[in-house]
Design an enzyme around this catalytic site. Structure first.
Site, PDB file in Angstrom:
ATOM      1  N   TYR A 111      -1.812  -1.037  10.562  1.00  0.00           N
ATOM      2  CA  TYR A 111      -1.875  -1.241   9.105  1.00  0.00           C
ATOM      3  C   TYR A 111      -0.593  -0.741   8.446  1.00  0.00           C
ATOM      4  O   TYR A 111       0.016  -1.416   7.618  1.00  0.00           O
ATOM      5  CB  TYR A 111      -3.096  -0.490   8.560  1.00  0.00           C
ATOM      6  CG  TYR A 111      -3.351  -0.687   7.083  1.00  0.00           C
ATOM      7  CD1 TYR A 111      -4.047  -1.804   6.620  1.00  0.00           C
ATOM      8  CD2 TYR A 111      -2.927   0.253   6.146  1.00  0.00           C
ATOM      9  CE1 TYR A 111      -4.291  -1.975   5.261  1.00  0.00           C
ATOM     10  CE2 TYR A 111      -3.166   0.087   4.797  1.00  0.00           C
ATOM     11  CZ  TYR A 111      -3.856  -1.038   4.351  1.00  0.00           C
ATOM     12  OH  TYR A 111      -4.093  -1.204   3.003  1.00  0.00           O
ATOM     13  N   SER A 159       0.868  -1.185   0.000  1.00  0.00           N
ATOM     14  CA  SER A 159       0.000   0.000   0.000  1.00  0.00           C
ATOM     15  C   SER A 159       0.899   1.227   0.000  1.00  0.00           C
ATOM     16  O   SER A 159       2.078   1.129   0.394  1.00  0.00           O
ATOM     17  CB  SER A 159      -0.841  -0.011   1.290  1.00  0.00           C
ATOM     18  OG  SER A 159      -1.480   1.235   1.478  1.00  0.00           O
TER      19      SER A 159
HETATM   20  N1  LIG Z   1      -8.785  -0.468  -1.142  1.00  0.00           N
HETATM   21  C1  LIG Z   1      -7.703   0.288  -0.983  1.00  0.00           C
HETATM   22  O1  LIG Z   1      -7.778   1.532  -1.056  1.00  0.00           O
HETATM   23  C2  LIG Z   1      -6.361  -0.341  -0.731  1.00  0.00           C
HETATM   24  C3  LIG Z   1      -5.232   0.487  -0.776  1.00  0.00           C
HETATM   25  C4  LIG Z   1      -3.978  -0.065  -0.552  1.00  0.00           C
HETATM   26  C5  LIG Z   1      -3.863  -1.423  -0.287  1.00  0.00           C
HETATM   27  N2  LIG Z   1      -4.966  -2.219  -0.237  1.00  0.00           N
HETATM   28  C6  LIG Z   1      -4.770  -3.631   0.067  1.00  0.00           C
HETATM   29  O2  LIG Z   1      -5.351  -4.434  -0.930  1.00  0.00           O
HETATM   30  C7  LIG Z   1      -5.737  -5.692  -0.365  1.00  0.00           C
HETATM   31  C8  LIG Z   1      -7.186  -5.984  -0.743  1.00  0.00           C
HETATM   32  O3  LIG Z   1      -7.991  -4.968  -0.187  1.00  0.00           O
HETATM   33  P1  LIG Z   1      -9.433  -4.575  -0.745  1.00  0.00           P
HETATM   34  O4  LIG Z   1      -9.509  -3.110  -0.673  1.00  0.00           O
HETATM   35  O5  LIG Z   1      -9.716  -5.295  -1.997  1.00  0.00           O
HETATM   36  O6  LIG Z   1     -10.318  -5.115   0.478  1.00  0.00           O
HETATM   37  P2  LIG Z   1     -11.589  -6.088   0.554  1.00  0.00           P
HETATM   38  O7  LIG Z   1     -12.029  -6.011   1.973  1.00  0.00           O
HETATM   39  O8  LIG Z   1     -12.551  -5.753  -0.525  1.00  0.00           O
HETATM   40  O9  LIG Z   1     -10.947  -7.529   0.253  1.00  0.00           O
HETATM   41  C9  LIG Z   1     -10.113  -8.181   1.170  1.00  0.00           C
HETATM   42  C10 LIG Z   1     -10.415  -9.663   1.125  1.00  0.00           C
HETATM   43  O10 LIG Z   1      -9.502 -10.327   2.027  1.00  0.00           O
HETATM   44  C11 LIG Z   1     -10.237 -11.311   2.732  1.00  0.00           C
HETATM   45  N3  LIG Z   1      -9.586 -11.622   4.006  1.00  0.00           N
HETATM   46  C12 LIG Z   1      -9.517 -10.844   5.119  1.00  0.00           C
HETATM   47  N4  LIG Z   1      -8.862 -11.481   6.095  1.00  0.00           N
HETATM   48  C13 LIG Z   1      -8.484 -12.680   5.593  1.00  0.00           C
HETATM   49  C14 LIG Z   1      -7.782 -13.791   6.116  1.00  0.00           C
HETATM   50  N5  LIG Z   1      -7.326 -13.790   7.389  1.00  0.00           N
HETATM   51  N6  LIG Z   1      -7.567 -14.860   5.334  1.00  0.00           N
HETATM   52  C15 LIG Z   1      -8.033 -14.888   4.049  1.00  0.00           C
HETATM   53  N7  LIG Z   1      -8.730 -13.876   3.504  1.00  0.00           N
HETATM   54  C16 LIG Z   1      -8.953 -12.778   4.275  1.00  0.00           C
HETATM   55  C17 LIG Z   1     -11.611 -10.688   2.938  1.00  0.00           C
HETATM   56  O11 LIG Z   1     -12.607 -11.662   3.236  1.00  0.00           O
HETATM   57  C18 LIG Z   1     -11.825  -9.998   1.605  1.00  0.00           C
HETATM   58  O12 LIG Z   1     -12.480 -10.854   0.676  1.00  0.00           O
HETATM   59  C19 LIG Z   1      -5.491  -5.574   1.133  1.00  0.00           C
HETATM   60  O13 LIG Z   1      -4.237  -6.166   1.461  1.00  0.00           O
HETATM   61  C20 LIG Z   1      -5.425  -4.086   1.351  1.00  0.00           C
HETATM   62  O14 LIG Z   1      -4.653  -3.734   2.481  1.00  0.00           O
HETATM   63  C21 LIG Z   1      -6.216  -1.710  -0.452  1.00  0.00           C
END
Ligand SMILES: NC(=O)c1ccc[n+]([C@@H]2O[C@H](COP(=O)([O-])OP(=O)(O)OC[C@H]3O[C@@H](n4cnc5c(N)ncnc54)[C@H](O)[C@@H]3O)[C@@H](O)[C@H]2O)c1
Length: 253
Positions: free
Chosen positions: A157, A144
């Protein structure tokens, strides 16, 4: 024309929602067979159904990436089902508790680190030997922008994502001569269920998040998927140990 990852096998953790779902579906459109792994079966099933409905091949596996036994079972399943693992997106994550560092509960800190950093460590730990045996493979860890700068109000985080970059670089150097490439993607603010629920907590948070995107809009999950699938493809053959910002210039200022 052959897809970017034609004939490959791709594993996506956190594949039941947001960025993971979009990447699983792009992997399939670009010719890979996909194992969608998530702690929530319903979301993973929806991702798999949508890939199959578009003519792709996908299976699902329910896993908590912070539990080593479950991660071992996940990789076993990948090999049983598809015979190999060529590409892995270690993406499962949570936003963790919000608040100033001195207000954060240690149990919540530990849980956030266990999933967001421990989960990436465990997945790499069990993916790398399989890829080494094949003499080839590509891993992308989901970091991120919060892995590069301070993220006030989200210290667990932020620490986990800084850690993801550290272990990505370390594993990339360790594997520089094994045929296994390891990179990280650092998204800006992407319109997913995770971001939407963080924005709901407080209208000020939403305002701040939107103001931090110089392009004047949030990113879309498919814009992150494009970077991940390219990094996993042979077009990126010399790219390893890289932390790729995909953030519409958010951190360039
Ligand atoms: N959305 C953003 O703005 C953003 C920005 C930077 C980084 N990220 C990173 O991208 C990744 C995906 O995020 P997203 O925004 O798509 O979120 P999201 O919540 O839509 O998806 C995350 C998925 O991970 C699954 N998950 C959570 N804990 C888990 C576990 N212990 N074991 C297996 N699966 C698990 C959830 O059920 C969910 O389906 C994350 O690592 C997040 O930190 C997101």
């Amino acid at each position: 024309m052959a897809g970017l990852v034609e004939g490959k096998v791709a594993l996506v953790t956190g594949g039941g929602s947001g960025i993971g779902r979009s990447t699983a579906s792009l992997f399939a459109r670009e010719g890979a067979r996909v194992l969608v792994a998530d702690i929530l079966e319903e979301g993973a099933q929806e991702s798999v159904d949508s890939i199959r409905a578009s003519g792709g091949e996908a299976e699902l596996f329910v896993v908590d990436v912070s539990d080593e036994h479950q991660v071992v079972a996940l990789l076993d399943r990948c090999v049983e089902q598809f015979g190999r693992i060529d590409c892995a997106l270690n993406n499962a994550g949570i936003s963790g508790p919000q608040g100033l560092l001195h207000q954060i509960d240690f149990a919540e800190w530990s849980r956030t680190l266990a999933i967001n950093l421990g989960g990436v460590f465990l997945c790499m730990k069990h993916e790398i030997p399989l890829m080494q045996k094949q003499g080839a493979g590509a891993i992308v860890n989901m970091a991120s922008g919060a892995g590069m700068i301070a993220t006030p109000g989200m210290s667990p985080y932020c620490a986990a994502k800084h850690g993801v970059l550290g272990i990505t670089r370390t594993a990339a150097v360790e594997n520089a001569q094994t045929g296994v490439r390891i990179n990280a993607v650092c998204p800006g603010s992407i319109d997913t269920p995770m971001l939407r629920s963080a924005m709901q907590v407080d209208p000020m948070v939403e305002k701040m998040i939107r103001a931090n995107m110089p392009i004047g809009r949030l990113g879309e999950p498919h814009e992150i998927a494009e970077a991940v699938v390219w990094l996993c493809s042979e077009r990126a053959s010399l790219v390893s140990g890289h932390s790729m910002l995909v953030d519409g210039a958010a951190l360039a200022r």
